[in-house]
Design a protein around this motif. Structure first.
Motif, PDB file in Angstrom:
ATOM      1  N   GLN A  33      32.355  47.139   3.348  1.00 56.62           N
ATOM      2  CA  GLN A  33      31.797  45.870   3.818  1.00 56.62           C
ATOM      3  C   GLN A  33      31.849  44.791   2.732  1.00 56.62           C
ATOM      4  O   GLN A  33      32.068  43.623   3.027  1.00 56.62           O
ATOM      5  CB  GLN A  33      30.360  46.092   4.297  1.00 56.62           C
ATOM      6  N   LYS A  38      35.628  44.824   8.483  1.00 57.16           N
ATOM      7  CA  LYS A  38      34.647  45.021   9.548  1.00 57.16           C
ATOM      8  C   LYS A  38      34.725  46.450  10.098  1.00 57.16           C
ATOM      9  O   LYS A  38      35.796  46.905  10.478  1.00 57.16           O
ATOM     10  CB  LYS A  38      34.901  44.009  10.668  1.00 57.16           C
ATOM     11  N   GLY A  40      34.286  49.643  12.710  1.00 56.65           N
ATOM     12  CA  GLY A  40      34.451  49.816  14.153  1.00 56.65           C
ATOM     13  C   GLY A  40      33.708  51.050  14.629  1.00 56.65           C
ATOM     14  O   GLY A  40      32.994  51.699  13.859  1.00 56.65           O
ATOM     15  N   GLU A  66      23.274  47.217  12.389  1.00 51.58           N
ATOM     16  CA  GLU A  66      24.640  46.708  12.243  1.00 51.58           C
ATOM     17  C   GLU A  66      25.471  47.001  13.484  1.00 51.58           C
ATOM     18  O   GLU A  66      26.319  46.195  13.887  1.00 51.58           O
ATOM     19  CB  GLU A  66      25.310  47.327  11.015  1.00 51.58           C
ATOM     20  N   ILE A  67      25.230  48.155  14.090  1.00 53.52           N
ATOM     21  CA  ILE A  67      25.947  48.534  15.318  1.00 53.52           C
ATOM     22  C   ILE A  67      25.635  47.539  16.435  1.00 53.52           C
ATOM     23  O   ILE A  67      26.528  47.096  17.168  1.00 53.52           O
ATOM     24  CB  ILE A  67      25.563  49.987  15.737  1.00 53.52           C
ATOM     25  N   GLU A  69      24.568  44.435  16.028  1.00 55.02           N
ATOM     26  CA  GLU A  69      25.163  43.145  15.631  1.00 55.02           C
ATOM     27  C   GLU A  69      26.663  43.094  15.932  1.00 55.02           C
ATOM     28  O   GLU A  69      27.199  42.043  16.270  1.00 55.02           O
ATOM     29  CB  GLU A  69      24.923  42.899  14.141  1.00 55.02           C
ATOM     30  N   ASN A  70      27.330  44.247  15.807  1.00 56.54           N
ATOM     31  CA  ASN A  70      28.776  44.329  16.047  1.00 56.54           C
ATOM     32  C   ASN A  70      29.118  44.614  17.510  1.00 56.54           C
ATOM     33  O   ASN A  70      30.290  44.769  17.860  1.00 56.54           O
ATOM     34  CB  ASN A  70      29.405  45.404  15.160  1.00 56.54           C
ATOM     35  N   CYS A  72      28.574  47.327  19.289  1.00 57.92           N
ATOM     36  CA  CYS A  72      29.140  48.681  19.499  1.00 57.92           C
ATOM     37  C   CYS A  72      28.145  49.673  20.111  1.00 57.92           C
ATOM     38  O   CYS A  72      28.495  50.834  20.326  1.00 57.92           O
ATOM     39  CB  CYS A  72      29.641  49.255  18.178  1.00 57.92           C
TER      40      CYS A  72
END
Length: 328
Positions: A33, A38, A40, A66-67, A69-70, A72
């Motif tokens: 990071q 980025k 996945g 973070e998951i 925010e992304n 996922c």
């Protein structure tokens, strides 16, 4: 490499997780990071596995943010990894939050939750999940059945265990070695040695766990001679030395050196653990000279002593000196 893309980082992170180097995987995730790459779904699944393996709950919660925010979290693979991480870190409350938000729940999702409740000592809740998953059209697999059987064993729920056994036969999972061992364990813990024997005899292959369960089941029932017969049969079939050492240890701790010797003499191979158990057993019984003879014999047979052996020998020498002083 002049440039590291997401795939190369994923390979390194997952590789370290599989090699048991979770902390290094977490460091790589941070470095990835910092370099502006980025993560996945594969990255997140790998790093969640790292958190699960070391019980890093707070780190796992940070990754979960973070998951989200992304975008996922709705990925089934990531969702299952989140549940697994929370379950293994002992946070069933967090696991339930993820589970309830999942758009689709497969057999892996249900099984992880079921196993989490078994691990938490909530066998009844695990059995309820087993019923609910089937009502929602999700068919259990061999891992699910292992969890269900463990729940039945913990509750001593023999009838529910029998119903699960019927389902296992219908699903064709009875030949699975882990399911077979769990069936044997469930019947033994529920006090039905007759049914445990029926399963045990039908198993196409038997691992150290199934033998151990049957042996200890007969010991628990006060059938020591039957346990010894099973031990002999197991040795003829070439099973792991671990069972023999466990049986030795049990007899020594129960103060039955005679039975321990019967097992010891019938073992086709003996490692340093086998010898140590016998040496320390004789020291415990006040037979220092016999313990010293055993230490010499093990070296003659080419087994190298370890620190535990030396402790036994030192105690045997001290015991022998005390006995000599007392005689004088």
């Amino acid at each position: 490499m002049p440039l590291h893309d997401m795939v190369s980082w994923n390979v390194m992170i997952v590789g370290h997780v599989k090699s048991g180097k979770a902390q290094k995987a977490l460091e790589l995730f941070q470095q990835m990071q910092q370099e502006g790459v980025k993560p996945g779904p594969v990255t997140f699944a790998g790093i969640l596995n790292a958190c699960a393996s070391v019980g890093a709950l707070e780190e796992g919660r940070h990754v979960h943010k973070e998951i989200i925010e992304n975008g996922c979290e709705s990925d089934g693979f990531v969702g299952n990894s989140l549940i697994d991480m929370y379950v293994k870190c002992g946070s069933m409350e967090d696991a339930w939050r993820v589970f309830n938000r999942m758009p689709l729940r497969d057999v892996v999702s249900w099984t992880s939750m079921l196993l989490g409740h078994v691990k938490s000592g909530q066998g009844q809740k695990a059995l309820e999940l087993h019923q609910q998953m089937q009502l929602e059209g999700v068919q259990p697999d061999s891992v699910t059945f292992v969890g269900v059987l463990n729940a039945c064993a913990s509750l001593m729920a023999l009838e529910k265990g029998r119903l699960a056994h019927e389902q296992i036969i219908q699903s064709g999972c009875e030949s699975d070695i882990f399911v077979g061992s769990s069936l044997v364990d469930m019947y033994v813990k529920c006090g039905s040695m007759e049914e445990a024997w029926r399963v045990f005899k039908k198993m196409p292959s038997r691992d150290v766990v199934s033998w151990n369960v049957m042996i200890m089941g007969h010991v628990k029932c006060g059938q020591g001679h039957k346990a010894l017969e099973l031990f002999q049969q197991m040795q003829l079939e070439g099973s792991n030395i671990f069972v023999g050492n466990s049986l030795l240890d049990m007899y020594v701790k129960c103060g039955s050196m005679e039975d321990a010797w019967r097992v010891f003499e019938k073992m086709p191979s003996r490692d340093v653990v086998s010898w140590n158990v016998m040496i320390l057993g004789h020291v415990k019984c006040g037979q220092g000279q016999k313990a010293l003879e055993l230490s010499r014999q093990m070296q003659l047979e080419g087994v190298q002593p370890d620190p535990v052996t030396f402790v036994g020998v030192l105690n045997a020498n001290m015991l022998k000196k005390k006995q000599v002083t007392f005689v004088h």
